[in-house]
Design a protein around this motif. Sequence first.
Motif, PDB file in Angstrom:
ATOM      1  N   VAL A   1     -22.877  -2.363  76.903  1.00  0.00           N
ATOM      2  CA  VAL A   1     -22.025  -2.773  78.026  1.00  0.00           C
ATOM      3  C   VAL A   1     -20.883  -1.778  78.110  1.00  0.00           C
ATOM      4  O   VAL A   1     -20.047  -1.697  77.205  1.00  0.00           O
ATOM      5  CB  VAL A   1     -21.476  -4.198  77.831  1.00  0.00           C
ATOM      6  N   GLY A   2     -20.855  -1.003  79.189  1.00  0.00           N
ATOM      7  CA  GLY A   2     -19.835   0.023  79.359  1.00  0.00           C
ATOM      8  C   GLY A   2     -20.471   1.398  79.452  1.00  0.00           C
ATOM      9  O   GLY A   2     -21.332   1.750  78.633  1.00  0.00           O
ATOM     10  N   THR A   3     -20.032   2.169  80.444  1.00  0.00           N
ATOM     11  CA  THR A   3     -20.679   3.462  80.715  1.00  0.00           C
ATOM     12  C   THR A   3     -19.704   4.633  80.636  1.00  0.00           C
ATOM     13  O   THR A   3     -20.031   5.734  81.080  1.00  0.00           O
ATOM     14  CB  THR A   3     -21.315   3.444  82.120  1.00  0.00           C
ATOM     15  N   GLY A   4     -18.524   4.411  80.048  1.00  0.00           N
ATOM     16  CA  GLY A   4     -17.531   5.480  79.961  1.00  0.00           C
ATOM     17  C   GLY A   4     -17.770   6.383  78.765  1.00  0.00           C
ATOM     18  O   GLY A   4     -18.867   6.426  78.184  1.00  0.00           O
TER      19      GLY A   4
ATOM     20  N   GLY B   1     -32.934   6.191  66.089  1.00  0.00           N
ATOM     21  CA  GLY B   1     -34.332   5.921  66.378  1.00  0.00           C
ATOM     22  C   GLY B   1     -34.577   4.589  67.043  1.00  0.00           C
ATOM     23  O   GLY B   1     -35.724   4.123  67.100  1.00  0.00           O
ATOM     24  N   ALA B   2     -33.526   3.945  67.546  1.00  0.00           N
ATOM     25  CA  ALA B   2     -33.681   2.661  68.218  1.00  0.00           C
ATOM     26  C   ALA B   2     -34.026   2.870  69.690  1.00  0.00           C
ATOM     27  O   ALA B   2     -33.912   3.973  70.227  1.00  0.00           O
ATOM     28  CB  ALA B   2     -32.397   1.847  68.084  1.00  0.00           C
ATOM     29  N   ARG B   3     -34.455   1.802  70.344  1.00  0.00           N
ATOM     30  CA  ARG B   3     -34.739   1.828  71.784  1.00  0.00           C
ATOM     31  C   ARG B   3     -33.480   1.432  72.552  1.00  0.00           C
ATOM     32  O   ARG B   3     -32.941   0.346  72.329  1.00  0.00           O
ATOM     33  CB  ARG B   3     -35.853   0.850  72.141  1.00  0.00           C
ATOM     34  N   LEU B   4     -33.030   2.294  73.429  1.00  0.00           N
ATOM     35  CA  LEU B   4     -31.919   1.943  74.309  1.00  0.00           C
ATOM     36  C   LEU B   4     -32.520   1.271  75.538  1.00  0.00           C
ATOM     37  O   LEU B   4     -32.929   1.917  76.494  1.00  0.00           O
ATOM     38  CB  LEU B   4     -31.118   3.193  74.692  1.00  0.00           C
ATOM     39  N   VAL B   5     -32.569  -0.058  75.473  1.00  0.00           N
ATOM     40  CA  VAL B   5     -33.280  -0.819  76.490  1.00  0.00           C
ATOM     41  C   VAL B   5     -32.478  -0.941  77.770  1.00  0.00           C
ATOM     42  O   VAL B   5     -33.012  -0.752  78.877  1.00  0.00           O
ATOM     43  CB  VAL B   5     -33.637  -2.224  75.953  1.00  0.00           C
ATOM     44  N   GLY B   6     -31.175  -1.287  77.647  1.00  0.00           N
ATOM     45  CA  GLY B   6     -30.434  -1.606  78.862  1.00  0.00           C
ATOM     46  C   GLY B   6     -28.984  -1.208  78.829  1.00  0.00           C
ATOM     47  O   GLY B   6     -28.359  -1.136  77.767  1.00  0.00           O
ATOM     48  N   ILE B   7     -28.452  -0.982  80.033  1.00  0.00           N
ATOM     49  CA  ILE B   7     -27.037  -0.668  80.244  1.00  0.00           C
ATOM     50  C   ILE B   7     -26.486  -1.614  81.292  1.00  0.00           C
ATOM     51  O   ILE B   7     -27.116  -1.853  82.337  1.00  0.00           O
ATOM     52  CB  ILE B   7     -26.855   0.785  80.746  1.00  0.00           C
ATOM     53  N   ALA B   8     -25.306  -2.162  81.048  1.00  0.00           N
ATOM     54  CA  ALA B   8     -24.569  -2.934  82.054  1.00  0.00           C
ATOM     55  C   ALA B   8     -23.236  -2.256  82.290  1.00  0.00           C
ATOM     56  O   ALA B   8     -22.595  -1.783  81.340  1.00  0.00           O
ATOM     57  CB  ALA B   8     -24.361  -4.376  81.596  1.00  0.00           C
ATOM     58  N   GLY B   9     -22.819  -2.198  83.549  1.00  0.00           N
ATOM     59  CA  GLY B   9     -21.551  -1.565  83.900  1.00  0.00           C
ATOM     60  C   GLY B   9     -20.691  -2.494  84.727  1.00  0.00           C
ATOM     61  O   GLY B   9     -20.986  -3.686  84.885  1.00  0.00           O
ATOM     62  N   VAL B  10     -19.637  -1.931  85.298  1.00  0.00           N
ATOM     63  CA  VAL B  10     -18.738  -2.722  86.140  1.00  0.00           C
ATOM     64  C   VAL B  10     -19.455  -3.177  87.400  1.00  0.00           C
ATOM     65  O   VAL B  10     -19.257  -4.294  87.886  1.00  0.00           O
ATOM     66  CB  VAL B  10     -17.487  -1.889  86.502  1.00  0.00           C
ATOM     67  N   THR B  11     -20.295  -2.321  87.940  1.00  0.00           N
ATOM     68  CA  THR B  11     -21.097  -2.633  89.113  1.00  0.00           C
ATOM     69  C   THR B  11     -22.541  -2.243  88.828  1.00  0.00           C
ATOM     70  O   THR B  11     -22.834  -1.524  87.874  1.00  0.00           O
ATOM     71  CB  THR B  11     -20.605  -1.865  90.347  1.00  0.00           C
ATOM     72  N   MET B  12     -23.448  -2.686  89.693  1.00  0.00           N
ATOM     73  CA  MET B  12     -24.840  -2.306  89.533  1.00  0.00           C
ATOM     74  C   MET B  12     -25.006  -0.804  89.714  1.00  0.00           C
ATOM     75  O   MET B  12     -25.804  -0.169  89.008  1.00  0.00           O
ATOM     76  CB  MET B  12     -25.711  -3.064  90.535  1.00  0.00           C
ATOM     77  N   ASP B  13     -24.251  -0.219  90.642  1.00  0.00           N
ATOM     78  CA  ASP B  13     -24.341   1.231  90.847  1.00  0.00           C
ATOM     79  C   ASP B  13     -23.943   1.989  89.586  1.00  0.00           C
ATOM     80  O   ASP B  13     -24.602   2.958  89.192  1.00  0.00           O
ATOM     81  CB  ASP B  13     -23.443   1.664  92.010  1.00  0.00           C
ATOM     82  N   SER B  14     -22.848   1.530  88.924  1.00  0.00           N
ATOM     83  CA  SER B  14     -22.423   2.215  87.695  1.00  0.00           C
ATOM     84  C   SER B  14     -23.445   2.009  86.587  1.00  0.00           C
ATOM     85  O   SER B  14     -23.671   2.901  85.757  1.00  0.00           O
ATOM     86  CB  SER B  14     -21.039   1.728  87.247  1.00  0.00           C
TER      87      SER B  14
END
Length: 363
Positions: free
Chosen positions: A16-19, A33-46
Amino acid sequence: MLDIRRQSAEVRTGIVGTGFIGRIHARAVRQAGARLVGIAGVTMDSAVDGARSLGAEKAFESAEELIESGLVDVLHVCTPNHLHAPVALKALDAGLAVVCEKPLATDAPTAALMAARARDTGAVAAVPFVYRFHPMVREARALLTELGRVSLVQGSYLQDWLLKSTDDNWRVDPKRGGPGRTLGDIGSHWFDLVEFVTRDQVTRVCAQTSVVVADRVTSGPVLTEDLATVQFTTASGALGSVAVSQVAAGRKNRLFLEISAAGGSLAFDQEDPERLWLGGRTGSRSLVRDPMTLSPAAKPYSPLPAGHPQGFHDCFDAFVADTYAAIGGVRREGLPTFEDGERAARITDAVLQSVRDGGWVAC
């Protein structure tokens, strides 16, 4: 030797966080070696942009959606400080392991609640006090056990990235960054390093703070400290002092720690992390990182041969590798947990109370 490149191919990770710090976490996740499955940001675009740039499999509209997806085993919380507690607590309640950026919370009671929740759930819950993972810090910790009673701890953590009125950041806003800005952001690292290296605890503080840049371009009047000086005592009776500043011109990220003990002194400078200064009555010397001669405590964190410099990324990689090892049931000494995050928050709160009351405060 610890392999910080691949710890587990099975751990499924969400961030959570894209900065800036989210990017650092993402890199370390891949190194483990882990899987980076998902990212959540302030908005869907981010989130979409972040997933693309960080190499995640999917973008999520919110932290809640990511937590509730059932697709991740561990959540990295890389949000502004005021969101650490609600996001981390939700993740713990969902049965996830959590890596939460420091400061763990914007006040000590909330940090204590988070540490208690982690204990109650039994989840792995870690805070990236990553300077612990410099091999020469581990060497200092090992050597200090041979030097006898510690009498004096001193140092500083100096930066200049908020030196000008045109320099601004969400951390300046106490609603998002918390009431202790410089203390929570970099002072927490310094005090954690003190307690880790000395195996001792800060018990009382007496402090001063100062706002040097009173107005910033977007935040308006500044309510949080640009710098602080803190005197302190420890449980073993050592005395200490530190200066922390985000307006020290020319200093980019200078964390310095010197410890005087009965049998000698040692000093570590984060901007020169390959060396450890050792001082004695009859002379002093500089110990250079070399996995051929390091102690068993430091050697696993020194994967590169001597003469090949290690730095911040290597520390972060080792921190995440140790966290994921803990998720797999292997606990390595020195992993900073939510209890360590609570300690840092208690010290910050005590320093701020000392400034308000004008005297010594227990922590």
